[in-house]
Design an enzyme around this catalytic site. Structure first.
Site, PDB file in Angstrom:
ATOM      1  N   ARG A 146     -24.314  20.396 -89.802  1.00  0.00           N
ATOM      2  CA  ARG A 146     -24.398  21.657 -89.025  1.00  0.00           C
ATOM      3  C   ARG A 146     -24.585  21.351 -87.539  1.00  0.00           C
ATOM      4  O   ARG A 146     -23.932  21.959 -86.682  1.00  0.00           O
ATOM      5  CB  ARG A 146     -25.556  22.497 -89.573  1.00  0.00           C
TER       6      ARG A 146
ATOM      7  N   HIS B  61     -27.704  32.155 -85.290  1.00  0.00           N
ATOM      8  CA  HIS B  61     -28.972  32.072 -84.567  1.00  0.00           C
ATOM      9  C   HIS B  61     -29.347  33.453 -84.034  1.00  0.00           C
ATOM     10  O   HIS B  61     -28.523  34.114 -83.408  1.00  0.00           O
ATOM     11  CB  HIS B  61     -28.869  31.102 -83.386  1.00  0.00           C
TER      12      HIS B  61
ATOM     13  N   ARG C 296     -25.829  26.216 -93.168  1.00  0.00           N
ATOM     14  CA  ARG C 296     -27.088  25.649 -93.632  1.00  0.00           C
ATOM     15  C   ARG C 296     -26.877  25.232 -95.091  1.00  0.00           C
ATOM     16  O   ARG C 296     -26.061  25.811 -95.802  1.00  0.00           O
ATOM     17  CB  ARG C 296     -28.223  26.672 -93.560  1.00  0.00           C
TER      18      ARG C 296
ATOM     19  N   LYS D 223     -30.519  33.570 -92.940  1.00  0.00           N
ATOM     20  CA  LYS D 223     -31.960  33.843 -92.911  1.00  0.00           C
ATOM     21  C   LYS D 223     -32.223  35.333 -92.767  1.00  0.00           C
ATOM     22  O   LYS D 223     -31.529  36.024 -92.027  1.00  0.00           O
ATOM     23  CB  LYS D 223     -32.617  33.082 -91.753  1.00  0.00           C
TER      24      LYS D 223
END
Length: 299
Positions: free
Chosen positions: A248, A271, A149, A173
């Site tokens: 990405r 993810h 990212r 994240k």
């Protein structure tokens, strides 16, 4: 219970227990404030713990009448669900009024991707005679080669580089860490950048560990990475709307097209759910269909 005091507790929960970034926390708070605005518009004095499913249904009709896009409506509803999940966890309510509320159906948009040819052209268009050219080449090779990212790229630290095993440590994240393989080309370009360019920069205090720096000696912004990519696309006449995230998407697509295991791609992308990664299998099916049409004698 008043809205402001409840929001204060919700904010602390998002920051401390869910480890969300400041931007994500503000987005959740903004979603709840939309519901507050609805009650103000209707001149209703209702505390957060007294909100019912019927109130929320009226709210969804209201934001739809305002012309809010389906994707925005879905995000607002997601924020409200998180808010009432928090109230339920804190025993401030006995039932969740969002439980039976369904969001608008969204068409699953496939992400834009670049071909390997396009990526090579973009990287080769970088002017290495300029001081920032070597940095940009190392940066884009890392962005595409490891599927990062843009926030992960600009926050990449020298201490996160493990050249001996050819891996990067990425903080993604929710402050979740993962190890991502590096290409030998990225390692070579980063080494050249550090030895020949970065070593000559007067680095500002607090930025010593960031890998990619601007001319002022501070870490690059996400906007700057976007501008670099946009300028390169214009330079080679690439008529596509691209961003750092396109690299990405292209990374994942090219892996799937090459036969990579979906779980492995999920791990590399960071993810949380494999459902998010599965979108690239749709891209792969399109690729296979186009290949048949182009090359099969009976197509």
């Amino acid at each position: 219970m008043e809205w402001q005091s409840t929001l204060k507790g919700f904010k602390s929960y998002l920051r401390l227990e869910r480890s969300l970034s400041g931007n994500s926390v503000n987005a959740y708070i903004h979603d709840v404030e939309k519901l507050m605005q609805f009650f103000e518009y209707r001149t209703l004095s209702i505390s957060p713990t007294k909100v019912t499913t019927e109130h929320l249904k009226d709210f969804i009709v209201w934001i739809n009448e305002l012309g809010m896009m389906a994707t925005t409506q879905a995000r607002v509803l997601s924020g409200l669900k998180a808010f009432y999940k928090y109230l339920l966890m804190e025993d401030l309510i006995s039932s969740d009024p969002t439980f039976l509320i369904e969001g608008p159906r969204l068409a699953r948009k496939l992400p834009d991707t670049l071909s390997i040819y396009d990526i090579n052209n973009l990287i080769e268009a970088i002017d290495l005679s300029k001081p920032d050219g070597q940095r940009n080449k190392a940066m884009l090779e890392t962005l595409y080669g490891s599927g990062l990212r843009v926030s992960e790229l600009v926050n990449l630290k020298i201490s996160d580089l493990y050249f001996d095993i050819e891996f990067l440590k990425i903080v993604g994240k929710g402050n979740k860490e993962r190890l991502v393989p590096m290409s030998t080309e990225a390692i070579k370009l980063i080494t050249i950048y550090r030895e020949q360019i970065r070593s000559l920069i007067s680095i500002q205090p607090g930025n010593e560990n960031y890998l990619f720096l601007n001319r002022r000696g501070t870490k690059l912004s996400r906007v700057m990475v976007f501008m670099i990519i946009k300028a390169l696309a214009e330079k080679i006449g690439l008529n596509k709307s691209i961003s750092p995230h396109t690299f990405r998407h292209s990374f994942a697509t090219h892996l799937i097209e090459g036969g990579a295991d979906l779980r492995a791609v999920q791990e590399m992308l960071g993810h949380e759910s494999i459902t998010t990664t599965e979108i690239y299998t749709h891209l792969d099916r399109d690729y296979l269909r186009d290949t048949i049409i182009q090359f099969h004698p009976r197509a």
